[in-house]
Design a protein around this motif. Structure first.
Motif, mmCIF file in Angstrom:
data_model
loop_
_atom_site.group_PDB
_atom_site.id
_atom_site.type_symbol
_atom_site.label_atom_id
_atom_site.label_comp_id
_atom_site.label_asym_id
_atom_site.label_seq_id
_atom_site.Cartn_x
_atom_site.Cartn_y
_atom_site.Cartn_z
ATOM 1 N N VAL A 101 0.738 -1.076 0.055
ATOM 2 C CA VAL A 101 -0.098 -0.017 0.177
ATOM 3 C C VAL A 101 0.987 1.189 -0.023
ATOM 4 O O VAL A 101 0.469 2.129 -0.709
ATOM 5 C CB VAL A 101 -0.846 -0.102 1.176
ATOM 6 C CG1 VAL A 101 -1.543 1.390 1.254
ATOM 7 C CG2 VAL A 101 -2.002 -1.012 0.943
ATOM 8 N N LEU A 102 2.024 1.367 0.836
ATOM 9 C CA LEU A 102 2.745 2.412 0.883
ATOM 10 C C LEU A 102 3.545 2.802 -0.322
ATOM 11 O O LEU A 102 3.665 3.873 -0.863
ATOM 12 C CB LEU A 102 3.618 2.177 2.117
ATOM 13 C CG LEU A 102 4.051 3.619 2.828
ATOM 14 C CD1 LEU A 102 2.832 4.407 3.227
ATOM 15 C CD2 LEU A 102 4.609 3.352 4.104
ATOM 16 N N ILE A 103 4.176 1.613 -1.008
ATOM 17 C CA ILE A 103 4.807 1.710 -2.089
ATOM 18 C C ILE A 103 3.893 2.320 -3.181
ATOM 19 O O ILE A 103 4.514 3.212 -3.897
ATOM 20 C CB ILE A 103 5.607 0.547 -2.468
ATOM 21 C CG1 ILE A 103 6.664 0.018 -1.699
ATOM 22 C CG2 ILE A 103 5.991 0.366 -3.903
ATOM 23 C CD1 ILE A 103 7.390 -1.320 -1.555
ATOM 24 N N SER A 104 2.763 1.935 -3.145
ATOM 25 C CA SER A 104 1.780 2.301 -4.417
ATOM 26 C C SER A 104 1.696 3.772 -4.084
ATOM 27 O O SER A 104 1.415 4.592 -5.007
ATOM 28 C CB SER A 104 0.346 1.849 -4.233
ATOM 29 O OG SER A 104 0.630 0.198 -4.306
ATOM 30 N N SER A 105 1.548 4.168 -2.627
ATOM 31 C CA SER A 105 1.279 5.661 -2.281
ATOM 32 C C SER A 105 2.601 6.381 -2.835
ATOM 33 O O SER A 105 2.263 7.574 -3.116
ATOM 34 C CB SER A 105 0.900 5.920 -1.109
ATOM 35 O OG SER A 105 2.175 5.775 -0.103
ATOM 36 N N SER A 106 3.551 5.757 -2.812
ATOM 37 C CA SER A 106 4.839 6.603 -3.268
ATOM 38 C C SER A 106 4.955 6.805 -4.803
ATOM 39 O O SER A 106 5.068 7.797 -5.311
ATOM 40 C CB SER A 106 6.043 5.932 -2.892
ATOM 41 O OG SER A 106 6.819 6.467 -1.751
ATOM 42 N N LEU A 107 4.073 5.834 -5.453
ATOM 43 C CA LEU A 107 3.979 5.898 -6.845
ATOM 44 C C LEU A 107 2.931 6.992 -7.264
ATOM 45 O O LEU A 107 3.514 7.892 -8.099
ATOM 46 C CB LEU A 107 3.654 4.506 -7.438
ATOM 47 C CG LEU A 107 3.310 4.729 -8.961
ATOM 48 C CD1 LEU A 107 4.720 4.877 -9.822
ATOM 49 C CD2 LEU A 107 2.662 3.354 -9.632
ATOM 50 N N THR A 108 1.904 7.049 -6.651
ATOM 51 C CA THR A 108 0.865 8.119 -7.016
ATOM 52 C C THR A 108 1.376 9.422 -6.525
ATOM 53 O O THR A 108 1.181 10.353 -7.299
ATOM 54 C CB THR A 108 -0.058 7.809 -6.315
ATOM 55 O OG1 THR A 108 -0.039 7.764 -4.644
ATOM 56 C CG2 THR A 108 -1.196 6.635 -6.596
ATOM 57 N N LEU A 117 -2.778 13.288 -5.928
ATOM 58 C CA LEU A 117 -2.658 13.571 -4.450
ATOM 59 C C LEU A 117 -3.816 12.806 -3.546
ATOM 60 O O LEU A 117 -3.625 12.462 -2.457
ATOM 61 C CB LEU A 117 -2.945 15.217 -4.313
ATOM 62 C CG LEU A 117 -1.653 16.093 -4.795
ATOM 63 C CD1 LEU A 117 -1.928 17.380 -4.667
ATOM 64 C CD2 LEU A 117 -0.548 15.723 -3.766
ATOM 65 N N VAL A 118 -5.144 13.073 -3.877
ATOM 66 C CA VAL A 118 -6.234 12.372 -3.431
ATOM 67 C C VAL A 118 -6.017 10.965 -3.201
ATOM 68 O O VAL A 118 -6.114 10.277 -2.308
ATOM 69 C CB VAL A 118 -7.538 12.735 -4.245
ATOM 70 C CG1 VAL A 118 -8.562 11.876 -3.607
ATOM 71 C CG2 VAL A 118 -7.894 14.105 -4.291
ATOM 72 N N LEU A 119 -5.367 10.170 -4.510
ATOM 73 C CA LEU A 119 -5.164 8.820 -4.342
ATOM 74 C C LEU A 119 -4.117 8.712 -3.357
ATOM 75 O O LEU A 119 -4.088 7.510 -2.666
ATOM 76 C CB LEU A 119 -4.534 8.491 -5.674
ATOM 77 C CG LEU A 119 -5.077 7.065 -6.332
ATOM 78 C CD1 LEU A 119 -6.395 6.914 -6.123
ATOM 79 C CD2 LEU A 119 -4.543 6.845 -7.661
ATOM 80 N N THR A 120 -3.026 9.302 -3.245
ATOM 81 C CA THR A 120 -2.028 9.071 -2.243
ATOM 82 C C THR A 120 -2.596 9.375 -0.763
ATOM 83 O O THR A 120 -2.204 8.294 -0.051
ATOM 84 C CB THR A 120 -1.028 10.288 -2.296
ATOM 85 O OG1 THR A 120 -0.480 10.304 -3.660
ATOM 86 C CG2 THR A 120 0.243 10.044 -1.618
ATOM 87 N N ILE A 121 -3.639 10.188 -0.603
ATOM 88 C CA ILE A 121 -4.011 10.334 0.859
ATOM 89 C C ILE A 121 -4.818 9.261 1.157
ATOM 90 O O ILE A 121 -4.940 8.508 2.120
ATOM 91 C CB ILE A 121 -5.156 11.516 0.761
ATOM 92 C CG1 ILE A 121 -4.021 12.699 0.565
ATOM 93 C CG2 ILE A 121 -5.699 11.549 2.072
ATOM 94 C CD1 ILE A 121 -5.179 13.982 0.536
ATOM 95 N N VAL A 122 -5.811 8.517 0.039
ATOM 96 C CA VAL A 122 -6.556 7.413 0.238
ATOM 97 C C VAL A 122 -5.618 6.118 0.659
ATOM 98 O O VAL A 122 -6.035 5.519 1.576
ATOM 99 C CB VAL A 122 -7.332 7.164 -0.978
ATOM 100 C CG1 VAL A 122 -8.028 5.816 -0.945
ATOM 101 C CG2 VAL A 122 -8.498 8.344 -1.460
ATOM 102 N N LEU A 123 -4.707 5.971 -0.091
ATOM 103 C CA LEU A 123 -3.940 4.818 0.261
ATOM 104 C C LEU A 123 -2.945 5.366 1.700
ATOM 105 O O LEU A 123 -3.086 4.093 2.317
ATOM 106 C CB LEU A 123 -2.604 4.825 -0.812
ATOM 107 C CG LEU A 123 -3.019 4.287 -2.195
ATOM 108 C CD1 LEU A 123 -2.045 4.477 -3.171
ATOM 109 C CD2 LEU A 123 -3.094 2.964 -2.136
ATOM 110 N N GLY A 124 -2.909 6.233 2.001
ATOM 111 C CA GLY A 124 -2.258 6.688 3.403
ATOM 112 C C GLY A 124 -3.380 6.267 4.528
ATOM 113 O O GLY A 124 -3.028 5.729 5.441
ATOM 114 N N VAL A 125 -4.621 6.523 4.137
ATOM 115 C CA VAL A 125 -5.828 6.058 4.942
ATOM 116 C C VAL A 125 -5.810 4.601 5.392
ATOM 117 O O VAL A 125 -5.968 4.140 6.175
ATOM 118 C CB VAL A 125 -7.224 6.768 4.478
ATOM 119 C CG1 VAL A 125 -8.317 6.118 5.301
ATOM 120 C CG2 VAL A 125 -7.157 8.339 4.616
#
Lengths: 97, 221
Positions: free
Chosen positions: B73-80, B100-108
């Protein structure tokens, strides 16, 4: 060089490599390595961190000064752990005195 | 040139110099962050060396499956996040906001999974606090090693907790950026805040990359 635009293709390749390395790390942790789990895990972690720092964080495309500052983080962490362990690993030397 | 003047602070010669200073300053900040986590990494190293059996047992008790999913999940958020910076660089507001929104969603998603993991730790008696900590008789640990296990768990909660705190801060920053990006505040000439937030987000990812083998993958199963 402050505004080097990295192609999305590069990001996707790095992402694929990170996923593959994660799969390898987790896979290696599930087989018997005779007590080498932590070492193997950390080698994979260093490889992954290097990819993230170089490409996602654009260090590869940054100035030499940025390289020096970024590497200083690793160097200072190394000094912290090296000197601390220097103490713990040599306590009781020479034995029997 | 007109847009250069709008964003160029008077004490810089040009935008290149300004951007160089910004990213250098951000890197210096990240080095201080390395040292904050470094204290915990050094403590882990010392006690792992002193109490290998208890630490190995403790690591084996943690949920490596949830932690591995969280890594993805975190690696995917780094990609986004990286793609968001790219969107800003090429002037695509839509890509920027969406990523940015996708990154926040992955962070959540990461924090929710982490929450489930903490709940499981509480359930299994893996919280090193009076009333929350217990080890079954079949663990094979003696009284000293049970105390050492508490030390491992204390480090586990400090390291993952400090990491989670950094994610919460990062998500707050990204939410502000997404709102500003929607108002068209960033352009190919000026998007330094997006780049700096990106550096911070990737740094938090790097910390987790090391937490995974240290805490979850170095145990006896």
């Amino acid at each position: 060089m402050a505004h080097h635009v990295v192609r999305p293709r590069t990001y996707l390749l790095v992402f694929a490599a990170l996923i593959a390395l994660t799969a390898l790390t987790v896979g290696a942790s599930q087989i018997d390595l005779g007590g080498w789990h932590l070492t193997v895990g950390l080698i994979f972690a260093v490889a992954k961190a290097t990819l993230v720092v170089l490409f996602f964080m654009h260090l590869w495309y940054s100035s030499r000064l940025t390289w020096v500052v970024a590497l200083s983080g690793a160097v200072f962490l190394g000094i912290l752990i090296f000197l601390t362990m220097n103490d713990y690993l040599t306590r009781g030397w020479p034995s029997g005195l | 040139v007109a847009s250069e003047h709008a964003h160029l602070a008077h004490h810089f010669d040009d935008l290149d110099q300004q951007n160089e200073s910004l990213s250098l300053g951000m890197w210096v900040f990240l080095v201080t962050e390395v040292m904050i986590f470094g204290g915990l990494f050094a403590a882990y190293t010392v006690y792992r060396h002193l109490y290998p059996a208890a630490f190995s047992y403790g690591s084996g008790r943690l949920n490596w499956k949830l932690a591995s999913v969280n890594t993805l999940v975190l690696i995917s958020s780094s990609l986004t996040m990286a793609l968001a910076v790219h969107g800003a660089q090429v002037g695509s507001r839509r890509t920027l906001v969406r990523c940015l929104v996708l990154t926040i969603v992955l962070g959540v998603a990461f924090l929710v999974i982490k929450g489930f993991e903490y709940a499981e730790d509480v359930h299994e008696g893996l919280v090193p606090a009076p009333g929350y900590f217990h080890v079954e008789a079949g663990s094979g640990l003696d009284a000293n090693q049970v105390r050492q296990l508490r030390l491992f768990l204390a480090l586990y909660f400090c390291m993952t907790g400090l990491h989670a705190l950094h994610m919460v801060v990062g998500m707050g920053v990204l939410a502000c950026l997404a709102l500003l990006a929607r108002r068209d505040r960033y352009s190919p000439e000026y998007h330094a805040p997006v780049e700096m937030a990106g550096l911070y987000w990737h740094f938090v990812d790097v910390i987790w990359i090391f937490l995974l083998p240290l805490l979850y993958l170095s145990g006896t199963h």
